[in-house]
Motif scaffolding. Structure first.
Motif, PDB file in Angstrom:
ATOM      1  N   THR A   1      -2.959   5.482 -11.481  1.00 25.05           N
ATOM      2  CA  THR A   1      -2.462   6.553 -10.624  1.00 25.05           C
ATOM      3  C   THR A   1      -3.573   7.111  -9.745  1.00 25.05           C
ATOM      4  O   THR A   1      -3.353   7.447  -8.586  1.00 25.05           O
ATOM      5  CB  THR A   1      -1.859   7.682 -11.482  1.00 25.05           C
ATOM      6  OG1 THR A   1      -0.921   7.116 -12.388  1.00 25.05           O
ATOM      7  CG2 THR A   1      -1.184   8.722 -10.627  1.00 25.05           C
ATOM      8  N   SER A   2      -4.771   7.204 -10.297  1.00 23.80           N
ATOM      9  CA  SER A   2      -5.905   7.724  -9.533  1.00 23.80           C
ATOM     10  C   SER A   2      -6.235   6.824  -8.352  1.00 23.80           C
ATOM     11  O   SER A   2      -6.480   7.311  -7.239  1.00 23.80           O
ATOM     12  CB  SER A   2      -7.126   7.856 -10.433  1.00 23.80           C
ATOM     13  OG  SER A   2      -6.842   8.686 -11.531  1.00 23.80           O
ATOM     14  N   PHE A   3      -6.244   5.534  -8.578  1.00 24.68           N
ATOM     15  CA  PHE A   3      -6.551   4.597  -7.492  1.00 24.68           C
ATOM     16  C   PHE A   3      -5.484   4.636  -6.398  1.00 24.68           C
ATOM     17  O   PHE A   3      -5.799   4.594  -5.211  1.00 24.68           O
ATOM     18  CB  PHE A   3      -6.700   3.171  -8.029  1.00 24.68           C
ATOM     19  CG  PHE A   3      -7.929   2.961  -8.843  1.00 24.68           C
ATOM     20  CD1 PHE A   3      -9.187   3.048  -8.260  1.00 24.68           C
ATOM     21  CD2 PHE A   3      -7.843   2.680 -10.193  1.00 24.68           C
ATOM     22  CE1 PHE A   3     -10.332   2.856  -8.999  1.00 24.68           C
ATOM     23  CE2 PHE A   3      -8.976   2.485 -10.944  1.00 24.68           C
ATOM     24  CZ  PHE A   3     -10.227   2.571 -10.356  1.00 24.68           C
ATOM     25  N   ILE A   4      -4.232   4.732  -6.806  1.00 20.37           N
ATOM     26  CA  ILE A   4      -3.139   4.796  -5.827  1.00 20.37           C
ATOM     27  C   ILE A   4      -3.235   6.078  -5.011  1.00 20.37           C
ATOM     28  O   ILE A   4      -3.060   6.061  -3.790  1.00 20.37           O
ATOM     29  CB  ILE A   4      -1.775   4.676  -6.543  1.00 20.37           C
ATOM     30  CG1 ILE A   4      -1.619   3.275  -7.133  1.00 20.37           C
ATOM     31  CG2 ILE A   4      -0.627   4.988  -5.596  1.00 20.37           C
ATOM     32  CD1 ILE A   4      -0.439   3.116  -8.051  1.00 20.37           C
ATOM     33  N   THR A   5      -3.536   7.194  -5.676  1.00 21.78           N
ATOM     34  CA  THR A   5      -3.661   8.470  -4.977  1.00 21.78           C
ATOM     35  C   THR A   5      -4.818   8.441  -3.984  1.00 21.78           C
ATOM     36  O   THR A   5      -4.690   8.922  -2.856  1.00 21.78           O
ATOM     37  CB  THR A   5      -3.863   9.614  -5.989  1.00 21.78           C
ATOM     38  OG1 THR A   5      -2.798   9.588  -6.924  1.00 21.78           O
ATOM     39  CG2 THR A   5      -3.906  10.956  -5.304  1.00 21.78           C
ATOM     40  N   ILE A   6      -5.941   7.874  -4.385  1.00 24.21           N
ATOM     41  CA  ILE A   6      -7.100   7.768  -3.489  1.00 24.21           C
ATOM     42  C   ILE A   6      -6.756   6.886  -2.295  1.00 24.21           C
ATOM     43  O   ILE A   6      -7.087   7.203  -1.145  1.00 24.21           O
ATOM     44  CB  ILE A   6      -8.329   7.242  -4.251  1.00 24.21           C
ATOM     45  CG1 ILE A   6      -8.803   8.277  -5.265  1.00 24.21           C
ATOM     46  CG2 ILE A   6      -9.450   6.871  -3.296  1.00 24.21           C
ATOM     47  CD1 ILE A   6      -9.851   7.766  -6.235  1.00 24.21           C
ATOM     48  N   PHE A   7      -6.078   5.777  -2.527  1.00 18.91           N
ATOM     49  CA  PHE A   7      -5.706   4.864  -1.450  1.00 18.91           C
ATOM     50  C   PHE A   7      -4.750   5.527  -0.462  1.00 18.91           C
ATOM     51  O   PHE A   7      -4.953   5.458   0.758  1.00 18.91           O
ATOM     52  CB  PHE A   7      -5.078   3.592  -2.035  1.00 18.91           C
ATOM     53  CG  PHE A   7      -4.640   2.604  -1.007  1.00 18.91           C
ATOM     54  CD1 PHE A   7      -5.566   1.873  -0.298  1.00 18.91           C
ATOM     55  CD2 PHE A   7      -3.289   2.415  -0.737  1.00 18.91           C
ATOM     56  CE1 PHE A   7      -5.169   0.965   0.665  1.00 18.91           C
ATOM     57  CE2 PHE A   7      -2.886   1.512   0.218  1.00 18.91           C
ATOM     58  CZ  PHE A   7      -3.822   0.780   0.921  1.00 18.91           C
ATOM     59  N   LEU A   8      -3.710   6.192  -0.972  1.00 24.51           N
ATOM     60  CA  LEU A   8      -2.753   6.853  -0.086  1.00 24.51           C
ATOM     61  C   LEU A   8      -3.393   8.020   0.667  1.00 24.51           C
ATOM     62  O   LEU A   8      -3.100   8.243   1.843  1.00 24.51           O
ATOM     63  CB  LEU A   8      -1.543   7.332  -0.886  1.00 24.51           C
ATOM     64  CG  LEU A   8      -0.650   6.237  -1.473  1.00 24.51           C
ATOM     65  CD1 LEU A   8       0.448   6.849  -2.333  1.00 24.51           C
ATOM     66  CD2 LEU A   8      -0.069   5.380  -0.380  1.00 24.51           C
ATOM     67  N   GLY A   9      -4.273   8.751  -0.001  1.00 31.17           N
ATOM     68  CA  GLY A   9      -4.973   9.848   0.661  1.00 31.17           C
ATOM     69  C   GLY A   9      -5.881   9.361   1.769  1.00 31.17           C
ATOM     70  O   GLY A   9      -5.949   9.961   2.846  1.00 31.17           O
ATOM     71  N   SER A  10      -6.562   8.245   1.531  1.00 36.70           N
ATOM     72  CA  SER A  10      -7.437   7.705   2.576  1.00 36.70           C
ATOM     73  C   SER A  10      -6.625   7.178   3.757  1.00 36.70           C
ATOM     74  O   SER A  10      -7.065   7.273   4.909  1.00 36.70           O
ATOM     75  CB  SER A  10      -8.336   6.607   2.006  1.00 36.70           C
ATOM     76  OG  SER A  10      -7.565   5.530   1.524  1.00 36.70           O
TER      77      SER A  10
END
Length: 83
Positions: free
Chosen positions: A37-46
């Motif tokens: 979930t953390s990686f997905i959130t970072i990717f979508l935020g970027s």
């Protein structure tokens, strides 16, 4: 070069929300290093930050293109006379 398709206020909101998502995902990644979930959130935020900086949103582009195609398709058809 790509033409901007979102406004300045919309771009600033996207940058702010994107940086918030990146920071939240990074802090969560620090607590749980193996969370997807953390990686997905970072990717979508970027992605949101990049959309805000370039002022180009691919979804808005596709929506406007589809709307233009539908309006051209409807205007080219001849009216039907029920006789």
């Amino acid at each position: 070069m790509v033409k901007p398709n979102i406004g300045i206020i919309n771009a600033l909101i996207r940058i702010t929300c994107g940086l918030m998502m990146v920071s939240w995902g990074t802090s969560r990644l620090h607590r749980k290093p193996h969370s997807n979930t953390s990686f997905i959130t970072i990717f979508l935020g970027s992605m949101k930050v990049a959309e805000g900086i370039t002022r180009f949103c691919p979804l808005v582009f596709l929506y406007k293109k589809n709307a233009d195609d539908n309006s051209n398709e409807n205007s080219n058809s001849e009216p039907i006379n029920p006789s």
